[in-house]
Design a protein around this motif. Structure first.
Motif, PDB file in Angstrom:
ATOM      1  N   THR A 161      59.529  25.493  78.458  1.00  0.00           N
ATOM      2  CA  THR A 161      59.943  26.724  77.780  1.00  0.00           C
ATOM      3  C   THR A 161      58.959  27.866  78.139  1.00  0.00           C
ATOM      4  OG1 THR A 161      60.618  27.796  75.787  1.00  0.00           O
ATOM      5  CG2 THR A 161      58.482  26.256  75.702  1.00  0.00           C
ATOM      6  N   SER A 162      59.557  29.071  78.178  1.00  0.00           N
ATOM      7  CA  SER A 162      58.369  30.200  78.407  1.00  0.00           C
ATOM      8  C   SER A 162      57.912  30.711  76.945  1.00  0.00           C
ATOM      9  CB  SER A 162      59.267  31.577  78.937  1.00  0.00           C
ATOM     10  OG  SER A 162      59.580  31.127  80.175  1.00  0.00           O
ATOM     11  N   PRO A 163      56.678  30.528  76.854  1.00  0.00           N
ATOM     12  CA  PRO A 163      56.199  30.996  75.497  1.00  0.00           C
ATOM     13  C   PRO A 163      56.141  32.521  75.238  1.00  0.00           C
ATOM     14  CG  PRO A 163      54.111  30.658  77.147  1.00  0.00           C
ATOM     15  CD  PRO A 163      55.652  30.190  77.624  1.00  0.00           C
ATOM     16  N   GLU A 164      56.098  32.938  74.066  1.00  0.00           N
ATOM     17  CA  GLU A 164      56.321  34.296  73.907  1.00  0.00           C
ATOM     18  C   GLU A 164      55.451  35.256  74.239  1.00  0.00           C
ATOM     19  OE1 GLU A 164      55.992  37.017  69.587  1.00  0.00           O
ATOM     20  OE2 GLU A 164      55.581  35.111  69.814  1.00  0.00           O
ATOM     21  N   GLY A 165      56.077  36.216  75.045  1.00  0.00           N
ATOM     22  CA  GLY A 165      55.290  37.148  75.929  1.00  0.00           C
ATOM     23  C   GLY A 165      55.197  36.907  77.387  1.00  0.00           C
ATOM     24  N   ALA A 166      55.571  35.693  77.752  1.00  0.00           N
ATOM     25  CA  ALA A 166      55.202  35.134  78.945  1.00  0.00           C
ATOM     26  C   ALA A 166      56.533  35.759  79.910  1.00  0.00           C
ATOM     27  CB  ALA A 166      55.138  33.579  79.233  1.00  0.00           C
ATOM     28  N   MET A 167      56.334  35.811  81.215  1.00  0.00           N
ATOM     29  CA  MET A 167      57.564  36.194  82.082  1.00  0.00           C
ATOM     30  C   MET A 167      58.407  35.028  82.157  1.00  0.00           C
ATOM     31  SD  MET A 167      55.344  37.868  85.448  1.00  0.00           S
ATOM     32  CE  MET A 167      56.684  38.025  86.211  1.00  0.00           C
ATOM     33  N   PRO A 168      59.750  35.217  81.849  1.00  0.00           N
ATOM     34  CA  PRO A 168      60.886  34.328  81.850  1.00  0.00           C
ATOM     35  C   PRO A 168      61.224  33.698  83.046  1.00  0.00           C
ATOM     36  CG  PRO A 168      61.939  36.552  81.736  1.00  0.00           C
ATOM     37  CD  PRO A 168      60.238  36.833  81.676  1.00  0.00           C
ATOM     38  N   ASP A 169      61.032  34.205  84.147  1.00  0.00           N
ATOM     39  CA  ASP A 169      61.511  33.529  85.375  1.00  0.00           C
ATOM     40  C   ASP A 169      60.680  32.200  85.961  1.00  0.00           C
ATOM     41  OD1 ASP A 169      63.378  35.478  85.485  1.00  0.00           O
ATOM     42  OD2 ASP A 169      62.594  36.807  87.013  1.00  0.00           O
ATOM     43  N   LEU A 170      59.653  32.012  85.135  1.00  0.00           N
ATOM     44  CA  LEU A 170      58.628  30.909  85.400  1.00  0.00           C
ATOM     45  C   LEU A 170      59.521  29.640  85.144  1.00  0.00           C
ATOM     46  CD1 LEU A 170      54.952  32.197  84.170  1.00  0.00           C
ATOM     47  CD2 LEU A 170      56.089  32.575  86.580  1.00  0.00           C
ATOM     48  N   VAL A 171      60.236  29.802  83.988  1.00  0.00           N
ATOM     49  CA  VAL A 171      61.036  28.529  83.805  1.00  0.00           C
ATOM     50  C   VAL A 171      62.443  29.075  84.277  1.00  0.00           C
ATOM     51  CG1 VAL A 171      61.998  27.136  82.076  1.00  0.00           C
ATOM     52  CG2 VAL A 171      59.525  27.973  82.183  1.00  0.00           C
ATOM     53  N   PRO A 172      63.195  28.619  85.149  1.00  0.00           N
ATOM     54  CA  PRO A 172      62.677  27.090  86.003  1.00  0.00           C
ATOM     55  C   PRO A 172      62.203  27.318  87.293  1.00  0.00           C
ATOM     56  CG  PRO A 172      64.943  27.731  86.527  1.00  0.00           C
ATOM     57  CD  PRO A 172      64.407  29.046  85.737  1.00  0.00           C
ATOM     58  N   ASP A 173      61.883  28.546  87.752  1.00  0.00           N
ATOM     59  CA  ASP A 173      61.242  28.801  89.288  1.00  0.00           C
ATOM     60  C   ASP A 173      60.307  27.873  89.477  1.00  0.00           C
ATOM     61  OD1 ASP A 173      63.669  30.502  89.351  1.00  0.00           O
ATOM     62  OD2 ASP A 173      62.574  32.143  89.514  1.00  0.00           O
ATOM     63  N   LYS A 174      59.081  28.028  88.781  1.00  0.00           N
ATOM     64  CA  LYS A 174      58.097  27.470  89.077  1.00  0.00           C
ATOM     65  C   LYS A 174      57.741  25.877  88.888  1.00  0.00           C
ATOM     66  CE  LYS A 174      56.668  31.583  90.431  1.00  0.00           C
ATOM     67  NZ  LYS A 174      56.791  31.536  92.128  1.00  0.00           N
ATOM     68  N   LEU A 175      58.791  25.245  88.505  1.00  0.00           N
ATOM     69  CA  LEU A 175      58.692  23.794  87.856  1.00  0.00           C
ATOM     70  C   LEU A 175      59.755  22.848  88.668  1.00  0.00           C
ATOM     71  CD1 LEU A 175      58.415  25.151  84.153  1.00  0.00           C
ATOM     72  CD2 LEU A 175      56.718  23.966  85.286  1.00  0.00           C
ATOM     73  N   TRP A 176      60.912  23.324  88.993  1.00  0.00           N
ATOM     74  CA  TRP A 176      61.603  22.060  89.544  1.00  0.00           C
ATOM     75  C   TRP A 176      61.162  21.680  90.737  1.00  0.00           C
ATOM     76  CZ3 TRP A 176      63.946  22.243  94.358  1.00  0.00           C
ATOM     77  CH2 TRP A 176      64.023  23.626  95.226  1.00  0.00           C
ATOM     78  N   HIS A 177      61.440  20.185  91.047  1.00  0.00           N
ATOM     79  CA  HIS A 177      60.899  19.378  92.174  1.00  0.00           C
ATOM     80  C   HIS A 177      61.825  18.511  92.553  1.00  0.00           C
ATOM     81  CE1 HIS A 177      59.188  16.390  89.565  1.00  0.00           C
ATOM     82  NE2 HIS A 177      58.805  17.515  88.794  1.00  0.00           N
ATOM     83  N   THR A 178      61.596  17.834  93.746  1.00  0.00           N
ATOM     84  CA  THR A 178      62.422  16.404  94.006  1.00  0.00           C
ATOM     85  C   THR A 178      61.440  15.254  93.877  1.00  0.00           C
ATOM     86  OG1 THR A 178      61.985  16.370  96.086  1.00  0.00           O
ATOM     87  CG2 THR A 178      63.908  17.742  95.721  1.00  0.00           C
ATOM     88  N   SER A 179      62.037  14.255  94.082  1.00  0.00           N
ATOM     89  CA  SER A 179      61.172  13.004  93.863  1.00  0.00           C
ATOM     90  C   SER A 179      60.480  12.344  95.150  1.00  0.00           C
ATOM     91  CB  SER A 179      61.874  11.877  93.068  1.00  0.00           C
ATOM     92  OG  SER A 179      62.910  11.486  93.713  1.00  0.00           O
ATOM     93  N   SER A 180      60.654  13.295  96.254  1.00  0.00           N
ATOM     94  CA  SER A 180      60.503  12.620  97.568  1.00  0.00           C
ATOM     95  C   SER A 180      59.126  12.220  98.081  1.00  0.00           C
ATOM     96  CB  SER A 180      61.073  13.503  98.697  1.00  0.00           C
ATOM     97  OG  SER A 180      62.203  13.868  98.537  1.00  0.00           O
ATOM     98  N   HIS A 181      58.114  12.817  97.190  1.00  0.00           N
ATOM     99  CA  HIS A 181      56.685  12.922  97.623  1.00  0.00           C
ATOM    100  C   HIS A 181      55.882  11.773  96.627  1.00  0.00           C
ATOM    101  CE1 HIS A 181      57.252  15.209  93.888  1.00  0.00           C
ATOM    102  NE2 HIS A 181      55.970  15.046  93.730  1.00  0.00           N
TER     103      HIS A 181
END
Length: 228
Positions: A161-181
């Motif tokens: 989740t985005s904590p209060e006052g944080a930029m909302p686009d960080l979730v999900p943009d900065k967190l999703w990933h595959t399992s290939s690595h």
């Protein structure tokens, strides 16, 4: 030579140190953490100017009688367990620096329920896990956050989740990933790797060789857990 460390906020004397001019500034930081209530992150100030790096006290302008002001940073109720220092160069300049002994991380995480990844000095650039979800469980196990799993974009808000006052686009943009690595060497070791957004160049990449919100690095991130 004798130098004194005091709180920049209250003027309280925190510590007197007898050191050699050739001693590294890192020794001052280490002594503050070991002998006072100060913990990372914090800043050192001499006559209004920040003290950074690992050079000698003399090279940083300290002399007998110098008074170093200490500014405690961080988040009340949370503990920063590691951070990156590539940009700020406050200490070693490494991409991954443990602020508590790594062998203590699992036990400390057992007392916590959430993790927070934040850019140093920018609380608006932060994401937090939901209570007792897999990120804190991974820290207890000693593996990178998300180890062994894929986290699809549409699934991110089930854990983060985005904590209060944080930029909302960080979730999900900065967190999703595959399992290939996850099969790669050392990708199962928390001590060496915090988060890896495989196949998401716009997401967090943080280990001993890179630290940032994207595959390009370039940001000093901090990892917190919700225990004081």
């Amino acid at each position: 030579m004798k130098i004194s460390c005091q709180s920049a906020m209250s003027g309280e004397l925190l510590l007197d140190l007898e050191l050699e001019p050739s001693n590294s500034l890192l020794l001052v930081r280490e002594q503050l953490v070991q002998k006072t209530h100060i913990k990372e992150p914090f800043s050192l100030i001499l006559e209004g100017q920040p003290l950074r790096g690992r050079e000698s006290l003399e090279a940083n302008g300290l002399k007998a009688g110098s008074v170093v002001e200490v500014i405690q940073q961080g988040i009340p109720g949370w503990t920063c367990i590691c951070h990156g220092d590539e940009v700020g160069r406050e200490t070693s300049g490494d991409f991954l620096i443990w602020d508590v002994p790594f062998k203590e991380v699992a036990a400390l995480s057992a007392q916590a329920t959430r993790v927070r990844i934040q850019e140093r000095g920018k609380p608006e650039m932060a994401v937090e896990s939901l209570p007792d979800s897999y990120p804190i469980q991974d820290l207890r196990r000693g593996v990178p956050i998300g180890y062994g799993r894929a986290l699809m974009r549409e699934e991110v808000d089930q854990t983060w989740t985005s904590p209060e006052g944080a930029m909302p686009d960080l979730v999900p943009d900065k967190l999703w990933h595959t399992s290939s690595h996850w099969h790669r060497k050392h990708h199962d070791k928390l001590e060496r790797k915090i988060y890896h957004c495989c196949d998401n160049g716009g997401g967090i990449h943080w280990d001993r060789k890179i630290c940032g919100w994207t595959v390009g690095g370039g940001s000093d991130l901090e990892l917190y857990i919700d225990v004081a």
